[in-house]
Write a protein that holds these residues in place. Sequence first.
Motif, PDB file in Angstrom:
ATOM      1  N   ASN A 274      -1.745  -0.466  -7.042  1.00 18.35           N
ATOM      2  CA  ASN A 274      -1.426  -1.752  -7.642  1.00 18.35           C
ATOM      3  C   ASN A 274      -0.574  -2.673  -6.778  1.00 18.35           C
TER       4      ASN A 274
ATOM      5  N   PRO B  13      -0.522  -3.355  -3.479  1.00 17.43           N
ATOM      6  CA  PRO B  13      -1.188  -4.241  -2.510  1.00 17.43           C
ATOM      7  C   PRO B  13      -1.673  -5.541  -3.126  1.00 17.43           C
ATOM      8  N   ASP B  14      -2.187  -5.478  -4.350  1.00 15.00           N
ATOM      9  CA  ASP B  14      -2.653  -6.694  -5.009  1.00 15.00           C
ATOM     10  C   ASP B  14      -1.487  -7.621  -5.326  1.00 15.00           C
ATOM     11  N   ALA B  15      -0.354  -7.045  -5.770  1.00 10.73           N
ATOM     12  CA  ALA B  15       0.811  -7.868  -6.114  1.00 10.73           C
ATOM     13  C   ALA B  15       1.375  -8.580  -4.893  1.00 10.73           C
TER      14      ALA B  15
ATOM     15  N   ASP C  20      -0.340  -9.467  -2.169  1.00 15.70           N
ATOM     16  CA  ASP C  20      -1.379 -10.211  -1.445  1.00 15.70           C
ATOM     17  C   ASP C  20      -1.436 -11.651  -1.950  1.00 15.70           C
TER      18      ASP C  20
ATOM     19  N   GLY D 247      -5.192 -14.784  -2.625  1.00 18.15           N
ATOM     20  CA  GLY D 247      -5.917 -15.307  -3.767  1.00 18.15           C
ATOM     21  C   GLY D 247      -5.287 -16.544  -4.390  1.00 18.15           C
TER      22      GLY D 247
ATOM     23  N   ARG E 243       4.926 -13.586  -8.352  1.00 21.33           N
ATOM     24  CA  ARG E 243       3.855 -12.626  -8.589  1.00 21.33           C
ATOM     25  C   ARG E 243       4.409 -11.320  -9.158  1.00 21.33           C
TER      26      ARG E 243
ATOM     27  N   ARG F 266       4.085  -9.696 -13.274  1.00 20.66           N
ATOM     28  CA  ARG F 266       3.562  -8.330 -13.426  1.00 20.66           C
ATOM     29  C   ARG F 266       4.591  -7.394 -14.055  1.00 20.66           C
TER      30      ARG F 266
END
Length: 483
Positions: A286, A288-290, A292, A295, A323, A327
């Motif tokens: 999880n 890596p998405d937070a 990155d 997007g 970000r 989350r």
Amino acid sequence: MPPDLEEDAVLDAIRRRDLLKHTACGFGYLALAGLAAERAAAEAPPDPLWPRSPHFPAKAKRVIFLFMQGGVSQVDSFDYKPRLFRDDGKDMPFDDARVIANTGARGSEQRVMRPLWEFSRHGECGHWGSSLFPELNRHMDELCFIHSLHTEGVAHGPATLFLHCGATSAVRPSLGAWIQYGLGTENRDLPGFVTIGPSAGNGGARNYGNAFLPAVYQGTPLGKAGAPASEATIRNLSNPRLSEADQRRQLDLLLALNAEQSGPSSDPELDAVISSFELAWRMQMNAPDALDLSGESAETLALYGIGEEPTDNFGRQCLLARRLSERGVRFIQVTYGDSTANPAWDQHSNMPKHADHARRVDRPIAGLLADLRRRGLLEDTLIWWGSEFGRTPYAQQKGTGRDHNPDGFTVWLAGAGVKPGFSFGATDEFGHKAEQDKVHMHDLHATILHLLGLDHERLTYRHSGRDFRLTDVHGRVVEGILA
């Protein structure tokens, strides 16, 4: 039956009755204890990071702390004092904190120095702000200023530790660790306490450490102070040597081995390590998405000043904070500073340097406020901006800089639970010492905890035979700033 035998029979019957009575009570006690243990186990969180209920309804779910390391000058930014313009260049007596600490002498002669930036009123609230922070001035109606803050420690190390941990030298848990201990985390796949770009100096890891709290509550650092935000990642987040399936089998084996050692009487440090293994596994999926930013829209990147100089680095850090906050990360600290003995805002002999630092942070912070507001996150997110202390209203050694000033300085809050477009407290006519509605750093700590639904006097931890708390010396909630 002879009288003596009859008496013996009666006594024997009494003894049997008492034995049955005590046995029944004993079994009853054991049954009650068992039921209580089952209930306690049912009510206890499965692990130390499980979300906990606050002491009372909270107004904020999370905190983003924007730490301006080194000491922003309040009299050059948000604490307007006409007297400084009028008496610029005059030698006058002041109780200088550093002179008092070194010699005990009061009323040392100092040369008054006017602000280097012009002040004007902003927003419907009409609060004064200097041209040092033009972008933040546009958000004046959202900011809640405390102009009467005072703290402990005249040097960076002690004052920075006091800001983060509530003590100038003793090893104490950090504010973020206390918050995690009190509330747990909302997101089981990310740390509950993250510090972005922390400094290695002036307290270093202690500023986000757990001290005597269980190790699971310490902060997770991303990058280091002054480093490019592109390096703000979690170390060893990926494993290039093992496949995901092999890592899963390895983790399962570790958990099975650790389970043999865990239990009601196990070492809390071991429990923390076990929890960290499980969290590390979930983070690989999880985090890596937070972290990155690819997007994000071009409009959002521009809002934070990303892709432009000099705002790109701090802009990325502020966007990371947003970000992480959306989350469910409970406490996020973003440090603008470095690891030197004179960090960032520490202008002892070159006050114009404040302008360089302001240009790097002004637009990103304004962008963060705007982004949180439009996403509906500012309603339950508390933003805290400030330094370990302020600066003097007079020139250091009659030169071109200002020395440290712990006796009266400014911070601002925004978002959940505080009055927008509001000012609380005041310094004297020079902006030197807190004078009206004084707020101690422990009072600010107590207020932040209160906004999160935590009573600072009830948030305690038993250590070395007594209960400790963040506000261990004193502290009160600053009711005057609460919405």
